[in-house]
Design a protein around this motif. Structure first.
Motif, mmCIF file in Angstrom:
data_model
loop_
_atom_site.group_PDB
_atom_site.id
_atom_site.type_symbol
_atom_site.label_atom_id
_atom_site.label_comp_id
_atom_site.label_asym_id
_atom_site.label_seq_id
_atom_site.Cartn_x
_atom_site.Cartn_y
_atom_site.Cartn_z
ATOM 1 N N VAL A 80 41.849 41.922 84.365
ATOM 2 C CA VAL A 80 41.958 43.033 85.304
ATOM 3 C C VAL A 80 43.380 43.021 85.845
ATOM 4 O O VAL A 80 43.901 41.971 86.224
ATOM 5 N N CYS A 81 44.003 44.193 85.857
ATOM 6 C CA CYS A 81 45.329 44.347 86.447
ATOM 7 C C CYS A 81 45.224 45.395 87.544
ATOM 8 O O CYS A 81 44.471 46.365 87.428
ATOM 9 N N GLY A 82 45.983 45.187 88.591
ATOM 10 C CA GLY A 82 45.963 46.171 89.661
ATOM 11 C C GLY A 82 46.926 45.828 90.755
ATOM 12 O O GLY A 82 47.630 44.816 90.707
ATOM 13 N N GLY A 83 46.943 46.704 91.739
ATOM 14 C CA GLY A 83 47.839 46.480 92.850
ATOM 15 C C GLY A 83 47.677 47.500 93.942
ATOM 16 O O GLY A 83 46.846 48.407 93.871
ATOM 17 N N ASP A 84 48.484 47.317 94.963
ATOM 18 C CA ASP A 84 48.570 48.247 96.080
ATOM 19 C C ASP A 84 49.894 48.979 95.964
ATOM 20 O O ASP A 84 50.944 48.364 95.719
ATOM 21 N N PHE A 85 49.835 50.297 96.157
ATOM 22 C CA PHE A 85 51.015 51.146 96.029
ATOM 23 C C PHE A 85 51.085 52.071 97.235
ATOM 24 O O PHE A 85 50.061 52.422 97.817
ATOM 25 N N THR A 86 52.293 52.474 97.590
ATOM 26 C CA THR A 86 52.468 53.369 98.723
ATOM 27 C C THR A 86 53.518 54.426 98.410
ATOM 28 O O THR A 86 54.407 54.217 97.574
ATOM 29 N N ALA A 87 53.398 55.550 99.085
ATOM 30 C CA ALA A 87 54.372 56.643 98.967
ATOM 31 C C ALA A 87 54.266 57.500 100.222
ATOM 32 O O ALA A 87 53.235 57.507 100.901
ATOM 33 N N ILE A 88 55.328 58.212 100.514
ATOM 34 C CA ILE A 88 55.303 59.224 101.574
ATOM 35 C C ILE A 88 55.590 60.550 100.899
ATOM 36 O O ILE A 88 56.585 60.686 100.169
ATOM 37 N N ILE A 89 54.689 61.519 101.117
ATOM 38 C CA ILE A 89 54.881 62.841 100.510
ATOM 39 C C ILE A 89 55.014 63.899 101.599
ATOM 40 O O ILE A 89 54.527 63.723 102.716
ATOM 41 N N ASP A 90 55.668 64.987 101.254
ATOM 42 C CA ASP A 90 55.781 66.176 102.101
ATOM 43 C C ASP A 90 54.667 67.120 101.656
ATOM 44 O O ASP A 90 54.751 67.744 100.607
ATOM 45 N N ARG A 91 53.614 67.235 102.449
ATOM 46 C CA ARG A 91 52.432 68.017 102.060
ATOM 47 C C ARG A 91 52.734 69.494 101.841
ATOM 48 O O ARG A 91 52.034 70.166 101.083
ATOM 49 N N THR A 92 53.797 69.999 102.459
ATOM 50 C CA THR A 92 54.110 71.422 102.303
ATOM 51 C C THR A 92 54.555 71.764 100.883
ATOM 52 O O THR A 92 54.473 72.924 100.475
ATOM 53 N N LEU A 93 55.015 70.768 100.115
ATOM 54 C CA LEU A 93 55.397 71.017 98.724
ATOM 55 C C LEU A 93 54.202 71.454 97.885
ATOM 56 O O LEU A 93 54.358 72.070 96.835
ATOM 57 N N TRP A 94 52.991 71.129 98.347
ATOM 58 C CA TRP A 94 51.765 71.523 97.664
ATOM 59 C C TRP A 94 51.081 72.690 98.381
ATOM 60 O O TRP A 94 49.940 73.015 98.095
#
Length: 188
Positions: free
Chosen positions: A149-163
């Motif tokens: 099993v491979c995995g991890g924790d990932f994070t990002a900050i997005i600008d919701r208005t782009l969607w």
């Protein structure tokens, strides 16, 4: 006899080295959570569960690919009324858009572990680039699946208005949404 001894000596070594393989997300250990500031007073949060997807991972050649489908119906904020509002046309518009998807375009490695996964997030019928930064990543032999099993924790900050998700932005609510992604995938 020499072949047998060589094989016996190298088999444990080879078993500990990951090679290119295909993996399937484990929905019990995969989710996408979000946090968004609520007018500087509190933080709204929730998550999406039942995520499905596939991963191809080759640490030796430092390549990877991931495709993930996130069902909007699985949204859970801890409050049914807030869930329903998040699914309404004001925000995620589940009547028109049942899923979000993420598809990687590039993996950045440090040694044999990914540190960033660049890709495209499709939400509300719009696709924009997103870079997920790994805060944790590991592969291990899972005793329950009897498989790697491979995995991890990932994070990002997005600008919701782009969607096109701009509810209350004109009233002072932030555009920035913090994403926290947890994934584990089982070698197939």
């Amino acid at each position: 006899m020499k072949k047998f001894i060589l094989s016996a000596l190298t088999s444990p070594l080879l078993a500990s080295i990951s090679i290119a393989a295909d993996y399937k997300l484990d929905p019990m250990h995969s989710n996408a959570r979000f946090n968004i500031d609520h007018f500087g007073t509190t933080t709204n949060h929730g998550g999406f569960y039942g995520i499905e997807g596939t991963v191809a991972f080759d640490p030796t050649n430092k390549t990877g690919a991931v495709e993930v489908t996130i069902p909007i119906e699985s949204l859970n904020t801890g409050a049914k009324d807030f869930d329903n509002h998040m699914k309404s046309a004001d925000l995620l518009d589940i009547a028109k858009f049942k899923n979000m998807t993420f598809k990687s375009t590039e993996w950045i490695f440090n040694g044999d572990k990914p540190t960033e996964i660049k890709g495209e997030l499709t939400m509300m019928g719009k696709t924009n680039p997103v870079t997920l930064k790994a805060t944790k990543f590991n592969c291990y032999e899972n005793p329950m699946f009897n498989a790697e099993v491979c995995g991890g924790d990932f994070t990002a900050i997005i600008d919701r208005t782009l969607w096109g998700i701009d509810f209350l932005v004109d009233m002072g609510m932030t555009k920035d949404v913090v994403l926290q992604i947890q994934v584990e995938a089982v070698k197939q």
